[in-house]
Motif scaffolding. Structure first.
Motif, PDB file in Angstrom:
ATOM      1  N   VAL A  98       0.853  -1.191   0.000  1.00  0.00           N
ATOM      2  CA  VAL A  98       0.000   0.000   0.000  1.00  0.00           C
ATOM      3  C   VAL A  98       0.894   1.249   0.000  1.00  0.00           C
ATOM      4  O   VAL A  98       1.862   1.315   0.773  1.00  0.00           O
ATOM      5  N   GLY A  99       0.580   2.198  -0.865  1.00  0.00           N
ATOM      6  CA  GLY A  99       1.352   3.449  -0.884  1.00  0.00           C
ATOM      7  C   GLY A  99       2.771   3.223  -1.387  1.00  0.00           C
ATOM      8  O   GLY A  99       2.989   2.449  -2.316  1.00  0.00           O
ATOM      9  N   GLN A 100       3.741   3.912  -0.766  1.00  0.00           N
ATOM     10  CA  GLN A 100       5.172   3.735  -1.069  1.00  0.00           C
ATOM     11  C   GLN A 100       5.482   4.045  -2.529  1.00  0.00           C
ATOM     12  O   GLN A 100       6.251   3.340  -3.170  1.00  0.00           O
ATOM     13  N   THR A 121       8.096  -0.272   8.517  1.00  0.00           N
ATOM     14  CA  THR A 121       7.455   0.500   7.450  1.00  0.00           C
ATOM     15  C   THR A 121       7.353  -0.293   6.156  1.00  0.00           C
ATOM     16  O   THR A 121       6.871   0.205   5.158  1.00  0.00           O
ATOM     17  N   GLY A 122       7.855  -1.518   6.153  1.00  0.00           N
ATOM     18  CA  GLY A 122       7.661  -2.355   4.956  1.00  0.00           C
ATOM     19  C   GLY A 122       8.880  -2.481   4.065  1.00  0.00           C
ATOM     20  O   GLY A 122       8.757  -2.812   2.894  1.00  0.00           O
ATOM     21  N   LYS A 123      10.089  -2.243   4.633  1.00  0.00           N
ATOM     22  CA  LYS A 123      11.293  -2.372   3.810  1.00  0.00           C
ATOM     23  C   LYS A 123      11.467  -3.815   3.332  1.00  0.00           C
ATOM     24  O   LYS A 123      11.775  -4.056   2.169  1.00  0.00           O
ATOM     25  N   ASP A 155      23.738   2.601  -5.833  1.00  0.00           N
ATOM     26  CA  ASP A 155      23.365   3.646  -6.796  1.00  0.00           C
ATOM     27  C   ASP A 155      22.097   4.390  -6.384  1.00  0.00           C
ATOM     28  O   ASP A 155      21.883   5.523  -6.789  1.00  0.00           O
ATOM     29  N   ILE A 156      21.240   3.733  -5.619  1.00  0.00           N
ATOM     30  CA  ILE A 156      19.933   4.329  -5.323  1.00  0.00           C
ATOM     31  C   ILE A 156      19.657   4.236  -3.824  1.00  0.00           C
ATOM     32  O   ILE A 156      19.874   3.200  -3.197  1.00  0.00           O
ATOM     33  N   ARG A 157      19.199   5.357  -3.261  1.00  0.00           N
ATOM     34  CA  ARG A 157      18.722   5.338  -1.872  1.00  0.00           C
ATOM     35  C   ARG A 157      17.249   5.680  -1.888  1.00  0.00           C
ATOM     36  O   ARG A 157      16.833   6.572  -2.606  1.00  0.00           O
ATOM     37  N   ALA A 158      16.482   4.983  -1.102  1.00  0.00           N
ATOM     38  CA  ALA A 158      15.056   5.281  -1.067  1.00  0.00           C
ATOM     39  C   ALA A 158      14.609   5.375   0.382  1.00  0.00           C
ATOM     40  O   ALA A 158      14.967   4.527   1.202  1.00  0.00           O
ATOM     41  N   PHE A 159      13.852   6.424   0.698  1.00  0.00           N
ATOM     42  CA  PHE A 159      13.265   6.536   2.028  1.00  0.00           C
ATOM     43  C   PHE A 159      11.936   5.808   2.044  1.00  0.00           C
ATOM     44  O   PHE A 159      11.130   5.955   1.132  1.00  0.00           O
ATOM     45  N   VAL A 160      11.754   5.003   3.060  1.00  0.00           N
ATOM     46  CA  VAL A 160      10.500   4.265   3.182  1.00  0.00           C
ATOM     47  C   VAL A 160       9.819   4.766   4.440  1.00  0.00           C
ATOM     48  O   VAL A 160      10.377   4.690   5.527  1.00  0.00           O
ATOM     49  N   GLU A 161       8.644   5.327   4.271  1.00  0.00           N
ATOM     50  CA  GLU A 161       7.911   5.809   5.444  1.00  0.00           C
ATOM     51  C   GLU A 161       6.628   5.009   5.580  1.00  0.00           C
ATOM     52  O   GLU A 161       6.129   4.444   4.605  1.00  0.00           O
TER      53      GLU A 161
END
Ligand SMILES: [Zn+2]
Length: 505
Positions: A195-197, A222-224, A385-391
């Motif tokens: 859901v979301g993300q 948070t669903g990482k 190469d990629i960073r992603a914030f997961v809230e």
């Protein structure tokens, strides 16, 4: 006949060597010697073979028995030589007279009652046998399922030594009731369950397109993990060669029970952060077993709470990340396993896990927050190469129950983008955007002029390092392939820049 010979295969990593098993029965004091660098499990074969023969209606010779495994310099391990030793003994004793030569290699462990037990590594052994031109093999019935991908070698499955005897004498292939290994069917995971993300999902898609390593940052719960587990569902299925290679690794590790040998889904391996270096890269004293990096070959290696890993465990990833293989040296020899995977690290943003940049309930000092991610060493972060914030999904998102796209839809886009890239890179020696050499990024694989100017301005302002410059360009190519731009546009470059900083929304 007092001398007889059978053949089997010894494995060194995934590499198989043909082994001659010779048995000589001579007069003299009854005794048994086993020659040719056997390990402890193999040394114990005498007792298993003796009981199995008795319980199959045959006799153990009351004479001097010498078993020789050659080439003698090769370390031989495990219990898979029980069956070729038993068969050679029966031929040497004259119990089997009309030997049917329809088989060429034999492998299998004997149980005391004469039944044949499954062994590890049958698939890589038979791949090696097939390469050597061998056309058929006697194997344990329970290992049959993993050999289905072989095309030029016919495995003949047996469940009991007495059946092998009958086969050798009369050529009768028994109707073996196949005990299919109990396959733990993993629940089908799909991106539509997330859901979301929005931004994290986008990061996943770009990572799958270009093979870019990824870091998820976000508070616990948070669903990482949920997101990472779904990456294999949007990656292209394994090719025939990859399926065999991955099956062979899992055959040696004994983990085909959780993964079918013919599964074309890329593997997902998630070692716990308390894992050891040996479990991560492979090892062991008698048999060098593949570690998590090899089990994740052609798939995803996910490490949750990566900064909590013991010192040295993350550093051990450097060799496989650089070369796509891992080489392990032990007393029994040096073994190289394939280990090319998509690395996904997940980390809490700070020791307490609650930091979100707005300082809501985090109790950590700014120094603690800065030092926390430093535990992920520089050389390792350099490869991300990629960073992603997961809230956590907002209440509105939770309530709306509007699910995102399914894995199938995303995978279609990933496949289309990968096809564009592989056509572009044909004959150049690499296939993924994450593999474009730095020199090429300043030459034939530049972005459009506006994109390059943007990056040069960031370089001049020292907001971007030279290494970062290359990483942004590689990700920009994946965005260009997704958007079907012949070359990264300014927009692709800016998006890639934000993905690298983890601020993309
Ligand atoms: Zn905190």
């Amino acid at each position: 006949m007092t001398l007889a010979r059978t053949q089997s295969i010894a494995l060194v990593g995934l590499h198989g060597e043909l082994v001659d098993v010779e048995v000589d029965i001579s007069d003299g004091l009854p005794g048994y010697s086993l020659l040719g660098l056997p390990d402890a499990a193999l040394m114990e074969s005498k007792e298993r073979v003796r009981s199995a023969l008795h319980n199959s209606g045959a006799q153990w010779p009351n004479k001097r028995v010498t078993v020789s495994l050659s080439p003698a310099w090769l370390h031989k391990s495990g219990s898979g030589f029980d069956l070729p030793i038993a068969v050679a003994l029966l031929i040497a004793q004259g119990v089997v007279t009309k030997v049917n030569h329809d088989f060429q290699v034999i492998m299998g462990e004997l149980s005391l009652d004469g039944s044949i037990k499954p062994i590890r590594g049958v698939l890589p052994a038979l791949i090696a046998a097939q390469e050597l031109g061998i056309e058929s093999a006697i194997i344990p019935a329970e290992n049959l399922a993993e050999t289905r991908g072989l095309t030029r070698l016919k495995p003949i499955p047996f469940a009991h030594l007495s059946q092998v005897l009958q086969y050798l004498e009369e050529g009768v292939i028994p109707d073996v009731e196949l005990k299919q290994p109990v396959l733990h069917v993993p629940e089908i995971k799909d991106l539509s369950e997330v859901v979301g993300q929005r931004s994290a999902r986008f990061a996943l898609e770009i990572a799958a397109i270009g093979g870019h390593h990824l870091l998820f940052l976000g508070p616990p719960g948070t669903g990482k993990t949920m997101l990472a587990e779904r990456i294999p569902t949007i990656m292209p299925p394994l090719s025939i060669d990859e399926t065999l290679e991955v099956g062979a690794i899992h055959s040696v590790a004994g983990s085909l029970g959780t993964r079918g040998a013919l599964s074309t889904t890329p593997p997902f391996v998630a070692p716990h952060h308390t894992t050891t270096t040996v479990a991560m890269i492979g090892g062991g004293s008698h048999i060098v077993r593949p570690g998590a990096v090899s089990l994740a070959h052609a798939g995803v290696l996910f490490i949750d709470e990566a900064p909590e890993c013991a010192h040295g465990v993350l550093d051990s990833l450097r060799q496989p990340l650089e070369s796509g293989t891992v080489t392990i040296s032990r007393a029994v020899g040096t073994v190289t396993y394939p280990a090319k995977f998509l690395l996904v690290l997940a980390a809490n943003p700070c020791p307490c896990g609650k930091f979100n940049g707005r300082g809501r309930s985090c109790t950590c000092s700014s120094l603690q927050i800065r030092n926390y991610l430093k535990k992920l060493s520089g050389p390792l972060l350099d490869r991300i190469d990629i960073r992603a914030f997961v809230e956590a999904p907002t209440r509105v998102e939770m309530a709306s129950e509007v699910h995102g796209e399914s894995s199938a839809i995303v995978r279609e886009r990933v496949l289309a983008a990968r096809n564009i890239a592989s056509e572009r890179f044909q004959g150049l020696g690499w296939a993924l955007n994450s593999e474009i050499p730095s020199s090429q990024l300043r030459g034939p694989f530049k972005a459009e002029r506006a994109g390059m100017s943007f990056l040069h301005a960031e370089l001049d302002a020292e907001r971007l390092s030279a290494r970062g410059f290359h990483k942004v360009l590689r990700v920009a190519w994946s965005l260009a392939d997704l958007h079907r731009n012949p070359r990264p546009t300014l927009n692709d470059v800016e998006s890639a820049y934000l993905l690298r900083e983890g601020t993309f929304l």
